[in-house]
Design an enzyme around this catalytic site. Structure first.
Site, PDB file in Angstrom:
ATOM      1  N   GLU A   1       3.380   4.513  -5.326  1.00  0.00           N
ATOM      2  CA  GLU A   1       4.702   4.502  -4.685  1.00  0.00           C
ATOM      3  C   GLU A   1       5.780   4.404  -5.763  1.00  0.00           C
ATOM      4  O   GLU A   1       5.729   3.539  -6.634  1.00  0.00           O
ATOM      5  CB  GLU A   1       4.799   3.314  -3.733  1.00  0.00           C
ATOM      6  CG  GLU A   1       6.133   3.203  -3.019  1.00  0.00           C
ATOM      7  CD  GLU A   1       6.205   1.974  -2.134  1.00  0.00           C
ATOM      8  OE1 GLU A   1       5.839   2.092  -0.953  1.00  0.00           O
ATOM      9  OE2 GLU A   1       6.604   0.900  -2.634  1.00  0.00           O
TER      10      GLU A   1
ATOM     11  N   LYS B   1       0.250   2.050  10.651  1.00  0.00           N
ATOM     12  CA  LYS B   1       1.007   1.321  11.673  1.00  0.00           C
ATOM     13  C   LYS B   1       0.435   1.660  13.054  1.00  0.00           C
ATOM     14  O   LYS B   1       0.991   2.457  13.809  1.00  0.00           O
ATOM     15  CB  LYS B   1       2.491   1.667  11.595  1.00  0.00           C
ATOM     16  CG  LYS B   1       3.145   1.185  10.302  1.00  0.00           C
ATOM     17  CD  LYS B   1       4.609   1.580  10.235  1.00  0.00           C
ATOM     18  CE  LYS B   1       5.239   1.109   8.928  1.00  0.00           C
ATOM     19  NZ  LYS B   1       6.661   1.537   8.802  1.00  0.00           N
TER      20      LYS B   1
ATOM     21  N   ASP C   1       9.305   6.995  -2.014  1.00  0.00           N
ATOM     22  CA  ASP C   1       9.667   6.050  -0.961  1.00  0.00           C
ATOM     23  C   ASP C   1      11.171   5.895  -0.815  1.00  0.00           C
ATOM     24  O   ASP C   1      11.884   5.613  -1.785  1.00  0.00           O
ATOM     25  CB  ASP C   1       9.040   4.690  -1.259  1.00  0.00           C
ATOM     26  CG  ASP C   1       9.237   3.706  -0.119  1.00  0.00           C
ATOM     27  OD1 ASP C   1       8.928   4.064   1.035  1.00  0.00           O
ATOM     28  OD2 ASP C   1       9.710   2.591  -0.379  1.00  0.00           O
TER      29      ASP C   1
ATOM     30  N   ARG D   1      -7.880   2.908  36.557  1.00  0.00           N
ATOM     31  CA  ARG D   1      -6.833   2.400  35.677  1.00  0.00           C
ATOM     32  C   ARG D   1      -7.267   2.376  34.222  1.00  0.00           C
ATOM     33  O   ARG D   1      -6.472   2.680  33.324  1.00  0.00           O
ATOM     34  CB  ARG D   1      -6.432   0.994  36.141  1.00  0.00           C
ATOM     35  CG  ARG D   1      -5.427   0.260  35.237  1.00  0.00           C
ATOM     36  CD  ARG D   1      -4.300   1.113  34.723  1.00  0.00           C
ATOM     37  NE  ARG D   1      -3.577   1.820  35.776  1.00  0.00           N
ATOM     38  CZ  ARG D   1      -2.776   2.847  35.556  1.00  0.00           C
ATOM     39  NH1 ARG D   1      -2.621   3.324  34.320  1.00  0.00           N
ATOM     40  NH2 ARG D   1      -2.154   3.434  36.554  1.00  0.00           N
TER      41      ARG D   1
END
Length: 283
Positions: free
Chosen positions: A198, A136, A219, A101
């Protein structure tokens, strides 16, 4: 890109600790210590194979080096049809069963990301735009998930806050504007580090370029807005678009001519794929 054992060893140890604990009481109670076995790892759906370098380390950590021998039938990054045997294994039965597993969790997650990334990159192969990931990622999994993005055909953005400068909206506000933010960060870094800023409007594009930014993160701009921005950005400044980019819209964004597209969905939106291990013989 190679996957260093240093990148996943702490995570592997944690996985073993939480799953095996002090002992695999099922396997120890049902399988003889001297038993050997052969097994197969099989794709249960179409996928892009990723995670092979972890398999040997997984079984070595659970048992002892040499307990399990591997024969890879598929390469990292290779597309595989459902039913394909990915790896053949043979060795100590207890080690195979206890590690099953844990091994599959890594393979299913990483192959899931690579498979997901490949669906994205397949839509923009006719352009020069490079698809890259973001920060992320699941805590502790960043190196592995970025590796899976690379294996799937994508590229990697900065690994963390320590290896790249990206002045985002909140940095700019806290610093007192784009020009001041660029000036301050430039004074504190060495000459080999590029500064990316940005921006959300053409006015901000112009200010960032004049302030000396080497890269611009466009952005939440539409493809048409990106085309307008590219007309005023010097050729020596790299461009990246982010925000609002989906599987349905990525082709339109790539066709603007922007250098990079950063998409958080590559990691946080990827499903696990279905992979199983089957024991064939026991001796």
């Amino acid at each position: 890109m190679e996957l260093s054992t240093l990148a996943f060893r702490p995570l592997l140890k944690l996985a073993i600790e939480e799953d095996v604990g002090y002992a695999d009481i099922t396997t120890l109670g049902s399988v003889a210590a001297t038993a050997t076995a052969t097994a197969r790892v099989i794709a249960k759906q179409d996928l892009v194979f990723c995670g092979g370098p972890l398999i040997q380390s997984c079984f070595d950590e659970i048992g002892s080096p040499g307990d399990v021998e591997l024969l890879f039938l598929m390469k990292e990054g290779q597309p595989c049809k459902s039913g394909t045997t990915l790896v053949r294994l043979k060795g100590r039965a207890r080690t195979l069963l206890t590690g099953e597993r844990i091994m599959l969790n890594f393979l299913q997650r990483l192959s899931g990301i690579s498979t997901h990334v490949r669906t994205y990159t397949s839509r923009i192969v006719h352009t020069q735009t490079r698809l890259i990931d973001t920060r992320k990622t699941n805590p502790g999994w960043r190196s592995l998930e970025k590796y899976a993005v690379f294996i799937g055909g994508g590229g990697n953005h900065r690994h963390g806050l320590f290896d790249g400068v990206l002045l985002k909206e909140n940095h700019i506000r806290a610093a007192g504007g784009i020009t001041m933010a660029v000036r301050r960060v430039r004074a504190g870094i060495h000459h080999l580090v590029r500064i990316e800023v940005e921006v959300t409007t053409i006015e901000e594009v112009r200010e960032a370029v004049e302030a000396g930014a080497e890269g611009l993160l466009l952005d939440n701009m539409s493809p048409d807005q990106i085309r307008q921005a590219l007309e005023v950005i010097p050729s020596g400044v790299f461009t990246e678009a982010s925000g609002g980019i989906t599987f349905e819209t990525i082709e339109a964004y790539a066709e603007t001519g922007v250098d990079f597209l950063s998409v958080g969905d590559l990691t946080h939106g990827a499903d696990w794929v279905d992979i199983s291990m089957y024991v064939d013989t026991v001796g």
